[in-house]
Design a protein around this motif. Structure first.
Motif: not given
Length: 146
Positions: A7-11, A130-132, A136-137, A143-146
């Motif tokens: 899982i990318i966010f775990y890493n 990685m920085n890009n 992007k993440i 500020n997403t409304k979803k």
């Protein structure tokens, strides 16, 4: 079911925590009592002279209570001076002292060495990718409304 290490966010979180723990150990090893969070807040004040405590919290990803506690410690350590804002008594003005400037300068070499070790074996191209991706993440989720 996917494993944690896939899982990318775990890493991402694991890497950040490992780096912060390493960086704090290095400061302690070199005889400094300042914490990474204290260093970040001094840097934030230096780079943004009129910054408010609320803005500091947003900048360093800390809640208001944590920022207040850290600033209290910085004032007690004589790294920062806190005064009532001249135009708005509800605000405070923060200023880095000479000893605050000195600690930032003294710690800078350790910070640079920590980064060098953490990024060892990673190409400039991979770092840019990685920085890009991380930007992007952030863009996709702030500020997403979803």
């Amino acid at each position: 079911m996917e494993k944690l290490d896939s899982i990318i966010f775990y890493n991402i979180d694991k890497a950040i925590r490992a780096y912060r723990n390493y960086a704090q150990r290095q400061l302690k090893l070199h005889g400094f009592t300042i914490t990474i969070d204290q260093w970040l807040i001094i840097k934030a004040i230096l780079e943004n002279p009129e910054i408010t405590q609320n803005e500091i919290g947003n900048l360093v990803f800390k809640d208001n209570a944590s920022v207040t506690r850290i600033i209290d410690l910085l004032v007690k350590s004589e790294y920062v001076i806190r005064t009532v804002h001249a135009n708005d008594r509800r605000k405070t003005h923060l200023e880095v002292t000479e000893s605050g400037l000195k600690i930032i300068k003294d710690v800078q070499k350790i910070v640079e060495d920590n980064r060098k070790i953490a990024l060892e074996g990673i190409s400039k191209e991979d770092l840019q990718i990685m920085n890009n991706v991380l930007l992007k993440i952030s863009e996709n989720t702030i500020n997403t409304k979803k």
